[in-house]
Design a protein around this motif. Structure first.
Motif: not given
Length: 320
Positions: A40, A43, A193, A197, A292
């Motif tokens: 991640k 990316e 993030t 997730d 991402s």
């Protein structure tokens, strides 16, 4: 890199061990290379570079392979710090690449406030040798210095083998090295993030649970699009051309996107990709980066990518 270190075992190509004495090399453990958090971060850094250098038409695909010659770092320094260096644009030979890297990294270290060599975890040799660890350390430092508001994945760490050659042979040690700062996020402070997730975990659930969330996202979208007389029924297909996504962003963020900036009736993948890329750029400008997700993911009707964008918008604007 492992091959370089242990090359002296080959009798047909001996290497003078004296040349390595006193030096250390760090190798990321293979298990850490497969860590999703590291993926991640990579990316996110690739997305950051490509967004920053979009006007230069520079596209980076992998950090290891695309930064070693100094071209990308040169353009990043120019774009982020307004620095103009007297170096050749394209360095084609190894000698020219190393010479260019020396100039670029010297200026970068000054701009990053890292004159103390003990703070610097990269050098010309490591970058030119496509060392992933050094390259990531450099890019993370650049982000922190030039764009501190950019939300990189926190708590990214890797296990590294530190190899040292001395007169008695090879000495190795395993250490943990942090690439991004440790951060404890409270329940009300989820970053981009963590939001992504959550979607990744959602997609692993039973189909009916995923459909429930998709319906909730569509309800949120249609609530905000009803004033424009638009209705979304198929999440993957209707967002693929970027039109509704752009209109939704404009509606939620309270700004008008000029019609000449995008294709209202895209007829081919290129026009669709232009629309979606513009949408992601606008999200980035409003501080809502979905690191991402690649524009092509949306055009390709990737349900996970579409959900990540809609969920990020939902988390920001729900209840407003």
């Amino acid at each position: 890199m492992e091959a370089d270190i242990f090359e002296y075992h080959k009798e047909e190509n001996p290497v003078d061990i004296e040349a390595f004495q006193g030096g250390k090399q760090k190798l990321i453990q293979p298990t850490s290379l497969k860590d999703p958090k590291l993926e991640k971060l990579k990316e996110a850094l690739v997305y950051w570079i490509n967004s920053t250098l979009k006007q230069e038409h520079i596209v980076v695909q992998t950090l290891e392979e695309d930064l070693y010659d100094g071209l990308v770092l040169h353009h990043l320094l120019s774009r982020l710090a307004g620095v103009k260096l007297s170096v050749e644009e394209m360095a084609l030979t190894a000698t020219a690449q190393i010479r260019k890297l020396e100039v670029v990294l010297e200026e970068l270290d000054k701009r990053l406030g890292l004159q103390d060599s003990s703070q610097i975890k990269w050098n010309v040799k490591l970058i030119h040798n496509k060392d992933l660890l050094a390259t990531i350390h450099l890019l993370v430092s650049m982000v922190r210095s030039f764009q501190p508001d950019l939300d990189l994945p926190p708590n990214v760490k890797v296990e590294v083998v530190v190899v040292e050659v001395n007169k008695t042979g090879i000495k190795s040690d395993v250490q943990t090295e942090f690439l991004t700062e440790a951060r404890d996020a409270g329940p009300d402070s989820l970053g981009n993030t963590e939001r992504e997730d959550a979607i990744e975990e959602l997609l692993k659930l039973e189909p009916h649970k995923v459909n429930t969330v998709k319906k909730a996202m569509l309800h949120f979208v249609n609530q905000n699009m009803s004033t424009m007389g638009l209705q979304v029924a198929d999440m993957e297909k209707q967002f693929a051309d970027g039109v509704i996504l752009l209109l939704l962003i404009g509606q939620l963020e309270g700004f008008f996107i000029p019609l000449h900036d995008f294709n209202l009736t895209p007829v081919n993948p290129s026009e669709m990709l232009h629309n979606v890329t513009l949408a992601l750029d606008l999200l980035n400008d409003t501080g809502l980066q979905v690191s991402s997700v690649d524009p092509q993911d949306i055009v390709s009707q990737d349900v996970g990518a579409t959900l990540k964008i809609l969920y990020a918008l939902f988390k920001k604007h729900k209840g407003k």
